[in-house]
Enzyme design. Structure first.
Site, PDB file in Angstrom:
ATOM      1  N   HIS A 100      42.064  29.030  44.876  1.00  0.00           N
ATOM      2  CA  HIS A 100      41.393  27.729  44.952  1.00  0.00           C
ATOM      3  C   HIS A 100      42.314  26.619  45.451  1.00  0.00           C
ATOM      4  O   HIS A 100      41.841  25.569  45.891  1.00  0.00           O
ATOM      5  CB  HIS A 100      40.777  27.349  43.595  1.00  0.00           C
ATOM      6  CG  HIS A 100      41.760  26.930  42.555  1.00  0.00           C
ATOM      7  ND1 HIS A 100      42.260  27.770  41.600  1.00  0.00           N
ATOM      8  CD2 HIS A 100      42.340  25.719  42.318  1.00  0.00           C
ATOM      9  CE1 HIS A 100      43.082  27.110  40.812  1.00  0.00           C
ATOM     10  NE2 HIS A 100      43.154  25.863  41.226  1.00  0.00           N
ATOM     11  N   ASP A 130      41.309  34.827  41.989  1.00  0.00           N
ATOM     12  CA  ASP A 130      41.936  33.517  42.184  1.00  0.00           C
ATOM     13  C   ASP A 130      43.422  33.632  42.515  1.00  0.00           C
ATOM     14  O   ASP A 130      44.245  32.876  42.002  1.00  0.00           O
ATOM     15  CB  ASP A 130      41.729  32.622  40.962  1.00  0.00           C
ATOM     16  CG  ASP A 130      42.017  31.150  41.270  1.00  0.00           C
ATOM     17  OD1 ASP A 130      41.883  30.767  42.454  1.00  0.00           O
ATOM     18  OD2 ASP A 130      42.390  30.399  40.353  1.00  0.00           O
ATOM     19  N   GLY A 205      47.658  20.330  39.095  1.00  0.00           N
ATOM     20  CA  GLY A 205      48.688  20.596  40.098  1.00  0.00           C
ATOM     21  C   GLY A 205      49.594  21.762  39.752  1.00  0.00           C
ATOM     22  O   GLY A 205      50.327  22.268  40.603  1.00  0.00           O
ATOM     23  N   ASN A 206      49.556  22.200  38.481  1.00  0.00           N
ATOM     24  CA  ASN A 206      50.333  23.370  38.080  1.00  0.00           C
ATOM     25  C   ASN A 206      49.725  24.666  38.601  1.00  0.00           C
ATOM     26  O   ASN A 206      50.391  25.706  38.624  1.00  0.00           O
ATOM     27  CB  ASN A 206      50.413  23.488  36.553  1.00  0.00           C
ATOM     28  CG  ASN A 206      51.424  22.547  35.941  1.00  0.00           C
ATOM     29  OD1 ASN A 206      51.057  21.535  35.364  1.00  0.00           O
ATOM     30  ND2 ASN A 206      52.703  22.877  36.063  1.00  0.00           N
ATOM     31  N   SER A 207      48.458  24.626  39.002  1.00  0.00           N
ATOM     32  CA  SER A 207      47.767  25.834  39.418  1.00  0.00           C
ATOM     33  C   SER A 207      48.550  26.595  40.491  1.00  0.00           C
ATOM     34  O   SER A 207      48.925  26.023  41.524  1.00  0.00           O
ATOM     35  CB  SER A 207      46.374  25.502  39.959  1.00  0.00           C
ATOM     36  OG  SER A 207      45.511  25.117  38.924  1.00  0.00           O
ATOM     37  N   GLY A 262      23.956  46.941  44.415  1.00  0.00           N
ATOM     38  CA  GLY A 262      22.858  46.521  45.274  1.00  0.00           C
ATOM     39  C   GLY A 262      21.678  45.874  44.585  1.00  0.00           C
ATOM     40  O   GLY A 262      20.523  46.121  44.957  1.00  0.00           O
ATOM     41  N   ILE A 263      21.948  45.028  43.595  1.00  0.00           N
ATOM     42  CA  ILE A 263      20.847  44.356  42.894  1.00  0.00           C
ATOM     43  C   ILE A 263      21.113  42.868  42.773  1.00  0.00           C
ATOM     44  O   ILE A 263      22.257  42.421  42.794  1.00  0.00           O
ATOM     45  CB  ILE A 263      20.609  44.944  41.482  1.00  0.00           C
ATOM     46  CG1 ILE A 263      21.881  44.805  40.626  1.00  0.00           C
ATOM     47  CG2 ILE A 263      20.138  46.392  41.566  1.00  0.00           C
ATOM     48  CD1 ILE A 263      21.696  45.248  39.174  1.00  0.00           C
TER      49      ILE A 263
END
Length: 358
Positions: A100, A130, A205-207, A262-263
Site C-alpha cells: 500500500h 501487503d 509512515g512506519n508502514s 470460481g464463486i
C-alpha cells in the site's frame, strides 16, 4: 539458691548455643556462598546498562538498512512509508516495504540513512499480503538487515520499530515496546491477516519498516495500526516467516499464484445483498452464501450451487467472506478439500479440487 544457679547455667548454655549457631552460619556463608535469585522492583545499575547496551546494539545492526519510501504519480507525491534492505545480489540491493506504500506509483524514491535520495525500481508486489520488493543499486546500500525467525518470539520480549512516522521529516525514528500478542488474526478491507501485535508506537509512515528483536534481526514488517478512541498502543507487523514464503516470487516480478473455486459469495448477515440477488436463506446460519457459480470452475464441478451456504473448509469454520478467502489461500492449486455446506436446511459435504486463480 541451687535452683537459681541451675537456671543460670541453663541460660548460659542456651546463649552459647545460639551464638555458636549464628557464628557457624556466618563462617559458612563467607566461605561457601549460596547462589540465589532475588526479584526486586528496582534493577541494579549494571542490569540497566546491559539492557540499554543490548538495545543500542540491536538498533545499530538494523538502522542503516532502513529507508524512507516516497511514492509519486505524475510527479505528485501520493504517499510515503518505510522499508529496509534485506539482501544484495550481483549489482542490486533488495528492499522490502508494504504494497500500500507504493500502490499506483509510477516513480519511487528512497531516502537513505545519510539523507541521500535514490530512485528505485519496483520488482513486484502483492496486495493480499501487503508486501512489495524494490531494487536499488548495490553501491548505494549502507547495510543489509538480517531476517530472523518469528516462530521463536516470546510474549513480553523487547522489540524495536524503525521507520519514518509522518514522513521523511521524522525518518529514522525509533520506538521500543514488547511483543503483546502472537498469531493475532485481524480483519481489514475484507482481508484477514495473521500478525504480530506490539505496543511499540507505530504510525502510518512506519508502514513497511522493520520490527526488530534484541539480536538485531527483523521479525516482522510493520504494516498497520489499530487506532480508535477506545484502543491505544496496538501496533501490528506482518510475520517475517510469512514474508519469506512469497518474497522470491516478487523478486522475479512473478505474480503470487493462489487457488480459486470460481464463486461469488455474500455474508449470511448481509440481508440487503441477498435480497438484491434474489436469494432466500436462513440468515441465522453462519457462513457465506453462493451468489454465482462460474461455468467450468471447481465449485461447479464439485456440485455447489447458487444459494448454498458454505460453513467449513475441512475443519476450519467459514464465518465470513474474509475467513473463506483466508482459509482458501492456505491451500495450493491441485489440493482437494472437504467443503461443508447447507442446502435446503440440510448439512452436506463434498470434495473439491482447487484450480489456479485466473
Amino acid at each position: 539458691m541451687k535452683d537459681r544457679k541451675r537456671l543460670f547455667k541453663y541460660f548460659l548454655a542456651y546463649v552459647f548455643t545460639i551464638f555458636s549457631a549464628v557464628f557457624a552460619v556466618i563462617i559458612y556463608l563467607k566461605y561457601f556462598p549460596v547462589e540465589s535469585k532475588v526479584i526486586t522492583e528496582k534493577k541494579t545499575v549494571n542490569e540497566t546498562k546491559l539492557s540499554e547496551t543490548a538495545i543500542e546494539d540491536a538498533i545499530d545492526k538494523a538502522y542503516d538498512s532502513v529507508v524512507t519510501v516516497e511514492s509519486y504519480k505524475n510527479n505528485q507525491n501520493i504517499g510515503s512509508g518505510s522499508g529496509f534492505v534485506y539482501k544484495t545480489d550481483g549489482n542490486k540491493g533488495y528492499i522490502l516495504t508494504n504494497h500500500h506504500v507504493i500502490d499506483s506509483a509510477d516513480k519511487i524514491e528512497v531516502i537513505l540513512s545519510d539523507n541521500e535520495t535514490v530512485e528505485v525500481k519496483l520488482l513486484g508486489s502483492d496486495e493480499y499480503t501487503d508486501i512489495a520488493v524494490l531494487s536499488i543499486d548495490k553501491s548505494k546500500v549502507k547495510k543489509v538487515a538480517t531476517l530472523g525467525d518469528n516462530d521463536n518470539i516470546n510474549l513480553g520480549s523487547t522489540v524495536i520499530a524503525i521507520g519514518s512516522p509522518m514522513g521523511s521529516d521524522y525518518s529514522g525514528s525509533i520506538t521500543r515496546g514488547i511483543i503483546s500478542g502472537k498469531d493475532r488474526m485481524i480483519e481489514t478491507d475484507s482481508i484477514i491477516a495473521k500478525v504480530i501485535q506490539t505496543d511499540a508506537a507505530i504510525n502510518p509512515g512506519n508502514s513497511g519498516g522493520p520490527l526488530v528483536n534484541l539480536a538485531g534481526e527483523v521479525i516482522g514488517i510493520t504494516s498497520m495500526k489499530l487506532a480508535t478512541e477506545e484502543i491505544e498502543g496496538m501496533g501490528f507487523a506482518i510475520p517475517i516467516n510469512d514474508v519469506k514464503n512469497y518474497v522470491t516470487y516478487l523478486e522475479k516480478g512473478e505474480e503470487i499464484k493462489r487457488p480459486s473455486i470460481g464463486i461469488s459469495v455474500i455474508n449470511t448477515s448481509d440481508r440487503y445483498s441477498l435480497y438484491m440477488n434474489n436469494i432466500s436463506v436462513n440468515t441465522s446460519e453462519t457462513g457465506v452464501v453462493i451468489a454465482k457459480v462460474e461455468s467450468g470452475c471447481s465449485a461447479e464441478k464439485a456440485g455447489l450451487k447458487k444459494g448454498d451456504i458454505i460453513t467449513k473448509f475441512d475443519d476450519n469454520k467459514v464465518t465470513s467472506i474474509s475467513t473463506l478467502r483466508y482459509y482458501l489461500y492456505q491451500y495450493k492449486t491441485g489440493d482437494t478439500i472437504k467443503v461443508t455446506y447447507i442446502r435446503d436446511g440440510k448439512e452436506n459435504t463434498l470434495d473439491m479440487k482447487l484450480i489456479e486463480k485466473d
